[in-house]
Design a protein around this motif. Sequence first.
Motif, PDB file in Angstrom:
ATOM      1  N   MET A   1       4.689  -3.364  23.214  1.00  0.00           N
ATOM      2  CA  MET A   1       4.831  -2.422  22.105  1.00  0.00           C
ATOM      3  C   MET A   1       4.937  -1.014  22.673  1.00  0.00           C
ATOM      4  N   THR A   2       5.909  -0.238  22.260  1.00  0.00           N
ATOM      5  CA  THR A   2       6.033   1.109  22.773  1.00  0.00           C
ATOM      6  C   THR A   2       4.957   1.999  22.201  1.00  0.00           C
ATOM      7  N   THR A   3       4.807   3.160  22.796  1.00  0.00           N
ATOM      8  CA  THR A   3       3.661   4.002  22.528  1.00  0.00           C
ATOM      9  C   THR A   3       4.010   5.148  21.590  1.00  0.00           C
ATOM     10  N   SER A   4       3.091   5.495  20.724  1.00  0.00           N
ATOM     11  CA  SER A   4       3.172   6.711  19.918  1.00  0.00           C
ATOM     12  C   SER A   4       1.777   7.070  19.469  1.00  0.00           C
ATOM     13  N   GLU A   5       1.601   8.322  19.022  1.00  0.00           N
ATOM     14  CA  GLU A   5       0.300   8.751  18.529  1.00  0.00           C
ATOM     15  C   GLU A   5       0.171   8.430  17.054  1.00  0.00           C
ATOM     16  N   ASP A   6      -1.040   8.069  16.633  1.00  0.00           N
ATOM     17  CA  ASP A   6      -1.306   7.883  15.209  1.00  0.00           C
ATOM     18  C   ASP A   6      -1.356   9.246  14.546  1.00  0.00           C
ATOM     19  N   ASN A   7      -0.672   9.402  13.432  1.00  0.00           N
ATOM     20  CA  ASN A   7      -0.689  10.664  12.706  1.00  0.00           C
ATOM     21  C   ASN A   7      -1.985  10.805  11.927  1.00  0.00           C
ATOM     22  N   ALA A   8      -2.599  11.981  12.016  1.00  0.00           N
ATOM     23  CA  ALA A   8      -3.878  12.195  11.364  1.00  0.00           C
ATOM     24  C   ALA A   8      -3.764  13.034  10.096  1.00  0.00           C
ATOM     25  N   PHE A   9      -2.616  13.707   9.890  1.00  0.00           N
ATOM     26  CA  PHE A   9      -2.505  14.581   8.721  1.00  0.00           C
ATOM     27  C   PHE A   9      -2.145  13.780   7.476  1.00  0.00           C
ATOM     28  N   PRO A  10      -2.548  14.262   6.277  1.00  0.00           N
ATOM     29  CA  PRO A  10      -2.239  13.542   5.045  1.00  0.00           C
ATOM     30  C   PRO A  10      -0.754  13.581   4.737  1.00  0.00           C
ATOM     31  N   LEU A  11      -0.280  12.545   4.067  1.00  0.00           N
ATOM     32  CA  LEU A  11       1.126  12.445   3.715  1.00  0.00           C
ATOM     33  C   LEU A  11       1.443  13.395   2.564  1.00  0.00           C
ATOM     34  N   SER A  12       2.476  14.206   2.725  1.00  0.00           N
ATOM     35  CA  SER A  12       2.873  15.106   1.648  1.00  0.00           C
ATOM     36  C   SER A  12       3.673  14.348   0.608  1.00  0.00           C
ATOM     37  N   TYR A 151       0.786   3.949   5.280  1.00  0.00           N
ATOM     38  CA  TYR A 151       0.001   2.944   5.999  1.00  0.00           C
ATOM     39  C   TYR A 151      -0.183   3.348   7.467  1.00  0.00           C
ATOM     40  N   ILE A 152       0.892   3.823   8.067  1.00  0.00           N
ATOM     41  CA  ILE A 152       0.829   4.217   9.482  1.00  0.00           C
ATOM     42  C   ILE A 152      -0.117   5.393   9.658  1.00  0.00           C
ATOM     43  N   ASP A 153      -0.003   6.388   8.752  1.00  0.00           N
ATOM     44  CA  ASP A 153      -0.895   7.546   8.828  1.00  0.00           C
ATOM     45  C   ASP A 153      -2.356   7.153   8.615  1.00  0.00           C
ATOM     46  N   ALA A 154      -2.586   6.083   7.863  1.00  0.00           N
ATOM     47  CA  ALA A 154      -3.955   5.619   7.602  1.00  0.00           C
ATOM     48  C   ALA A 154      -4.509   4.787   8.748  1.00  0.00           C
ATOM     49  N   GLY A 155      -3.711   4.570   9.791  1.00  0.00           N
ATOM     50  CA  GLY A 155      -4.201   3.865  10.973  1.00  0.00           C
ATOM     51  C   GLY A 155      -3.847   2.407  11.064  1.00  0.00           C
ATOM     52  N   TYR A 156      -2.967   1.932  10.200  1.00  0.00           N
ATOM     53  CA  TYR A 156      -2.570   0.526  10.217  1.00  0.00           C
ATOM     54  C   TYR A 156      -1.319   0.310  11.070  1.00  0.00           C
ATOM     55  N   ILE A 157      -1.285  -0.795  11.772  1.00  0.00           N
ATOM     56  CA  ILE A 157      -0.040  -1.290  12.343  1.00  0.00           C
ATOM     57  C   ILE A 157       0.708  -1.981  11.214  1.00  0.00           C
ATOM     58  N   PRO A 315       5.101   4.743  -4.579  1.00  0.00           N
ATOM     59  CA  PRO A 315       4.182   5.529  -3.733  1.00  0.00           C
ATOM     60  C   PRO A 315       2.735   5.482  -4.222  1.00  0.00           C
ATOM     61  N   GLY A 316       2.549   5.556  -5.531  1.00  0.00           N
ATOM     62  CA  GLY A 316       1.191   5.470  -6.073  1.00  0.00           C
ATOM     63  C   GLY A 316       0.581   4.101  -5.854  1.00  0.00           C
ATOM     64  N   GLU A 317       1.386   3.056  -5.949  1.00  0.00           N
ATOM     65  CA  GLU A 317       0.885   1.707  -5.711  1.00  0.00           C
ATOM     66  C   GLU A 317       0.475   1.541  -4.249  1.00  0.00           C
ATOM     67  N   ILE A 318       1.258   2.128  -3.344  1.00  0.00           N
ATOM     68  CA  ILE A 318       0.914   2.057  -1.923  1.00  0.00           C
ATOM     69  C   ILE A 318      -0.396   2.790  -1.658  1.00  0.00           C
ATOM     70  N   GLU A 319      -0.578   3.958  -2.265  1.00  0.00           N
ATOM     71  CA  GLU A 319      -1.832   4.695  -2.098  1.00  0.00           C
ATOM     72  C   GLU A 319      -3.020   3.876  -2.606  1.00  0.00           C
ATOM     73  N   GLN A 320      -2.844   3.206  -3.743  1.00  0.00           N
ATOM     74  CA  GLN A 320      -3.929   2.377  -4.276  1.00  0.00           C
ATOM     75  C   GLN A 320      -4.224   1.198  -3.360  1.00  0.00           C
ATOM     76  N   PHE A 325      -7.727  -1.680   0.467  1.00  0.00           N
ATOM     77  CA  PHE A 325      -7.962  -2.274   1.785  1.00  0.00           C
ATOM     78  C   PHE A 325      -9.193  -1.654   2.435  1.00  0.00           C
ATOM     79  N   ARG A 326      -9.324  -0.345   2.294  1.00  0.00           N
ATOM     80  CA  ARG A 326     -10.479   0.329   2.899  1.00  0.00           C
ATOM     81  C   ARG A 326     -11.780  -0.127   2.225  1.00  0.00           C
TER      82      ARG A 326
END
Length: 330
Positions: A1-12, A151-157, A315-320, A325-326
Motif C-alpha cells: 500500500m502506498t503511503t500518505s498522511e491521514d488528514n486531521a482537519f474537518p471536511l468543509s 471517512y478517510i479524514d476520520a481515520g478509516y481505510i 453527505p449527511g448520511e455519510i456523516e451519520q 461507527f464511532r
Amino acid sequence: MTTSEDNAFPLSRRTVLAGLAVTLLAPNIARAVETAAPVAKPADAKVVDPQTGKPAAAMADPPLLAGDYAKERHKFRTDLLNKGPAPDKYEPLVAPSGADQIFYRSGLGGELELVAWVSRYERTPKPKPAVLFLHGGNAIGQGHWLLMKPYIDAGYIVMIPSMRGENGQKGNFSGFYDEVADVLAATNRLRHLPGVDPHRLFLAGHSVGGTLAMLAAMSTKHFRAATPMSGNPDAFAFFHRYPEDIRFNAKNPREFQMRSAICYAHSFKCPLKVTHASEEANIDPRLALLAKRALAGGVKMELATVQGSHNSALPGEIEQSIQFFRSVAV
C-alpha cells in the motif's frame, strides 16, 4: 500500500458538495429507490406483481420467512434467463487521486478478477479501522470516490469495490444476488490488507449499494456495524419499479425473496443504522417494516431520516454513519 498522511482537519461543506456534484454529473448516477408508488408508463406498458404475474397498482408486504439468510444463500442458486453486463453506462476503470487500484477474486473458483479502489495509507503499530463502501448505481465512477473523503479524514481505510459485469468487466449482472458474493469476496480482501484491523471493519452503501449492504450484513459476521443509505429492502417493490433490470426467472417468487432483506430481517449479524432522504417518503413503510421485523428478531437497528433528496442527502448520511461507527467501536 502506498503511503500518505491521514488528514486531521474537518471536511468543509464545499468539499463535500464538490464531490457530490461530480457524482451527480457522472454517467453512472445513483439510481433512486422509491418503493411501491405507481410509476407513469406508456399506455401499452403493463406493470405486474412479480408474486402473482397479474397487473398491480400497489405491492403487498413481502412474507417474513424462517431460517437464516446466510444459510439460505448456500442452498439457493439464481436462475438467470438473460445473461450479460450491468445495465449502466460507465467510465474507464482508472484509480482516482489518492487511491490505489487493486484486484479481488470472486465467483465460483475465483474466476472473476474485479477492481477495487483503496485509500492510500501508512501502516501504524495499531491497525486501523476500515470501511467497505458499496457505490450507488450499477457502475463505479470517480465521483463515488470523492465522497469518501469524510471517512478517510476520520481515520478509516476505505475500499470501494466494483461488481461483476460493471465497467466492462467479466461476469453477469444478476440484480442484488450474485453481487452479494462479490461484496463478501471484497470484504475478505479488505480485512486481510496489511494494517487493517479486521475487528473494526464497517460496511456502508448508498442506493443500489445500500440494498447490497443490507444483504451482505445478513450474510457474514465480519462487520462491526453497517449503515445502509437509501437502500430498498424489498426486491418485489424495486423490480416492480424497474422491471427492465430483471435478468432472473421472475415467475419464481423465491428469486425476489432472496433479494429482499425484509424477508429475512431477523438475520442481520451486526448493529445497523438505516438512513434515507426526507424526499424518499415512499420508502418509509418498507424501512419501518424492516425495522419492526428486525427488532422483533433481536437485531440492534436504528432508523434515521436525513434532509434532502436521494443524492443531496448523501453527505449527511455519510456523516451519520461515521458517528454511528464511532459509537460502536473507537
